[in-house]
Design an enzyme around this catalytic site. Structure first.
Site, PDB file in Angstrom:
ATOM      1  N   GLU A  44       0.686  -1.040  -0.225  1.00 35.01           N
ATOM      2  CA  GLU A  44      -0.131   0.393  -0.049  1.00 35.01           C
ATOM      3  C   GLU A  44       0.884   0.890   0.149  1.00 35.01           C
ATOM      4  OE1 GLU A  44      -0.511  -2.694   1.575  1.00 35.01           O
ATOM      5  OE2 GLU A  44      -2.226  -3.002   1.083  1.00 35.01           O
ATOM      6  N   HIS A  74     -11.230  -6.132   8.611  1.00 34.62           N
ATOM      7  CA  HIS A  74     -11.799  -5.896   7.770  1.00 34.62           C
ATOM      8  C   HIS A  74     -13.689  -5.682   7.628  1.00 34.62           C
ATOM      9  CE1 HIS A  74      -9.249  -9.283   6.568  1.00 34.62           C
ATOM     10  NE2 HIS A  74      -9.591  -9.141   5.171  1.00 34.62           N
TER      11      HIS A  74
END
Ligand SMILES: Cc1ncc(C[n+]2csc(CCOP(=O)(O)OP(=O)(O)O)c2C)c(N)n1
Length: 659
Positions: A398, A465
């Site tokens: 990322e 998540h």
């Protein structure tokens, strides 16, 4: 020290000498000014000049170079006017950052230089982004980025080299191995012997040079650059050198054994090169004196101009305005009345597709977004239409990808980055809050990047998540945050976010992807960023919310038929619509701020504070908030439902109305 002049002309060799001497003479002057208290801090590159100078002269002028804190020679080698450089060091308006950042922390597109942020490693991925732009535009240009030995211990180093290898990016990673990172010697920094040993591990070529031999550095980098312009790919070059002064002047050199200084003094890059040129009959003492005098005159003149400049006079308006790249949004209306029933997920997919058509320089990046279509299938089919070079599967990194977004932006590209889950943005956090967010304020470089953030709970996905993390970014000047609650806004605001030249975090609630549908225009259109809308009109209270909160508020209010509420959907969280908030508070006098994010330090806290300060006279009750519990998001559905605010909403509304 052996110098091999090969076919280089006398003029070329003398030019190298002059370029090498200039940063040394500037530094010597800076050390005097530092002692006199006329400048505040100095990171010395004395002893390492051959690397900066060899590198910058080996590249073409339009090739980007990304220096670090000891690379004065890069700036002088690119012909940056000394008065401007000195004004920068002194925090004057005549510098590159309007007094907002110090020393070498700036870029100059005119000189094809992108300066560092203090965090060192993030620089490497920005170089990848510039090199990717070069590949996409088939420019055949090399990009060169520096790192110290210490900086390579950061994860950013690994990520940048790995992506560059996988994507064949024409980047020269130039590692200045000077033996120390601040006071930490190499043996406490890493276990391998040479940086060139790392190349094969990444599948890239690696070369080692004597970093004190300017001719060797110059020649090696010139060849490497020529090579990767023709066959784009990264190369690692390790330059062995030594830092002859402290990390910065205040930190001293006690931690370095004296004999090292003695050994390396004999390898001084300037003294040795000068001796070689004299021996070859290319330079004489008289000529050397003439060159020195010329440079000294230039330095004195530059200093005189920089010192004569006034210190910046603060102007709060321009300070605040410069946080974002100037941009006035022009709304685009759909060209026809044709519309179709689209789910939230389809609306985003439509927005991406139409934006890709509209902006040939828009690049999509993310994990598994190409053939696989992304884990939520938002990008399904795009690679077939736009090809792999514009719809890019990324390695799992990322931080590098966000840095690449900035590099693309430097070269005029736009990018949309999909975080696989909003939770994983933590691994790219530094690049977002320190690089993307601050670059316009610091040196007028915009970051034309949208980061898509599949967010939220309610799907039994557990603590990693399911998070709502918009508040992490809400506090950072320079970012915009958009958070639609329905398909119409999702498409219009995504398009608007992509048009905006500033960095935008675009939140998409995962639980809404396939849960709601709406008739929306088939055509491309945009909606106004920064504008809230009323999802429901009512009188008894105002529920100020966004995202999933809008749906909860509508649902709960429908179970309270005796009450009516203004439900204000903020849609954009940064900048948020203060006018709309004021209007609804004025109308109902009762305010409940609702969000899925944890209560403490959430966006509701800021809005509540603002309402308390500016709308006090309209209030008929306390400003109340409802949000998730201040815990991580639990996995088991009953626990998750208890965590979320929905179950507490009805009570809260009734209490507030009864107040
Ligand atoms: C992320 C981060 N951690 C710590 C620092 C503090 N710091 C600045 S420079 C430096 C040492 C860097 O060493 P190296 O990369 O070898 O470069 P050199 O200073 O030797 O040129 C450190 C620890 C920082 N700037 N950023």
């Amino acid at each position: 020290m052996h110098f091999n002049r090969k076919e280089y002309s006398d003029t070329a060799l003398v030019h190298l000498y002059e370029s090498l001497l200039k940063p040394r003479l500037i530094e010597e002057k800076m050390l005097i000014l530092l002692r006199q208290g006329k400048i505040s801090k100095w990171f010395s590159g004395i002893g390492q000049e051959a690397i900066s100078v060899g590198a910058v002269l080996a590249l073409e002028k339009e090739e980007y170079i990304l220096p670090m804190h000891r690379n004065l020679g890069v700036f002088t080698g690119r012909g940056v006017p000394l008065e401007k450089l000195f004004a920068q060091f002194q925090g004057k308006l005549g510098g590159f950052t309007k007094g907002r950042d110090r020393s070498f922390h700036f870029g100059s597109n005119e000189h094809h230089i992108v300066g560092m942020i203090s965090h060192l490693g993030p620089q490497l991925a920005v170089a990848d982004g510039i090199a990717l732009a070069s590949n996409l535009a088939q420019e055949g240009k090399a990009t060169l980025v520096f790192s110290g030995d210490g900086g390579t211990s950061e994860g950013d180093f690994h990520e940048a080299l790995n992506v560059a290898a996988v994507w064949d990016l024409p980047v020269i990673f130039l590692i200045e191995n000077n033996g120390y990172g601040l006071s930490t010697p190499n043996e406490e920094q890493f276990r391998f012997k040479n940086f060139i040993d790392k190349g094969p591990g990444y599948g890239i070529d690696a070369l080692q040079v004597d970093g004190n031999n300017v001719l060797e550095v110059y020649d090696t980098i010139q060849q490497a650059a020529r090579n990767i312009r023709e066959t784009p790919r990264p190369i690692l070059i390790e330059a062995l050198t030594f830092r002859m002064r402290g990390h910065e002047e205040a930190s001293g050199t006690k931690y370095v054994p004296q004999e090292l200084f003695e050994q390396w003094a004999k390898k001084d890059p300037i003294v040795n090169y000068e001796k070689f040129l004299v021996k070859e009959g290319i330079l004489t003492d008289r000529k050397i004196q003439r060159i020195r005098k010329g440079i000294q005159k230039e330095i004195e003149k530059g200093l005189e101009i920089a010192f004569s400049e006034e210190k910046p006079i603060p102007d709060t308006l321009s300070e605040v305005e410069d946080v974002y790249a100037p941009y006035v949004q022009q709304l685009v209306l759909p060209t026809s009345k044709i519309s179709s029933e689209r789910r939230f997920v389809d609306a985003i997919a439509d927005g991406l597709k139409q934006s890709m058509e509209r902006y040939p320089q828009l690049i999509l990046m993310g994990q598994d977004i190409a053939e696989y279509g992304g884990v939520f299938k938002v990008t399904e089919g795009l690679v077939e239409t736009f090809g792999k070079s514009r719809v890019r599967n990324t390695p799992l990194c990322e931080s590098a990808i966000v840095g690449i977004g900035l590099g693309l932006s430097v070269k005029g590209f736009k990018s949309v980055i999909e975080m696989q889950f909003a939770d994983f943005v933590t691994c790219g956090f530094n690049q977002i809050v320190n690089n993307l967010a601050k670059s316009h304020y610091r040196w007028q470089q915009n970051a034309d990047v949208v980061i898509r953030m599949p967010t939220g709970a309610g799907v039994a996905a557990g603590p990693f998540h399911s998070q709502s993390n918009e508040a992490w970014f809400f506090h950072t000047p320079g970012l915009k945050i958009v958070y639609p609650s329905n398909p119409y806004d999702a498409k219009g605001l995504l398009n608007a976010a992509i048009e905006d030249p500033n960095p935008v975090l675009f939140f998409e609630h995962k639980a809404l992807y396939r849960a709601i549908a709406q008739s929306i225009p088939d055509d491309y259109y945009t909606e106004e960023v920064g504008k809230a809308t009323l999802a429901n009109h009512g009188d008894d209270l105002s529920i100020i919310t966004y995202g999933m909160g809008v749906h909860w508020a509508l649902e709960i209010m429908s179970s309270l038929p005796h009450l009516s509420a203004d439900i204000l959907d903020l849609r954009t969280l940064l900048p948020w619509d203060k006018e709309a908030v004021e209007q609804t508070v004025k109308k109902t006098g009762k305010v409940l701020i609702l969000h899925e994010d944890c209560l403490t330090g959430g966006i509701g806290a800021e809005i509540a504070a603002w309402v308390g300060e500016y709308c006090f006279q309209y209030l008929d009750g306390p400003v109340v908030r409802e949000g998730s519990l201040d815990t991580p998001v639990p996995f088991a559905p009953p626990l998750e439902q208890n965590f979320l605010p929905k179950g507490r909403l009805k009570n809260k509304i009734e209490e507030l109305v009864a107040f």
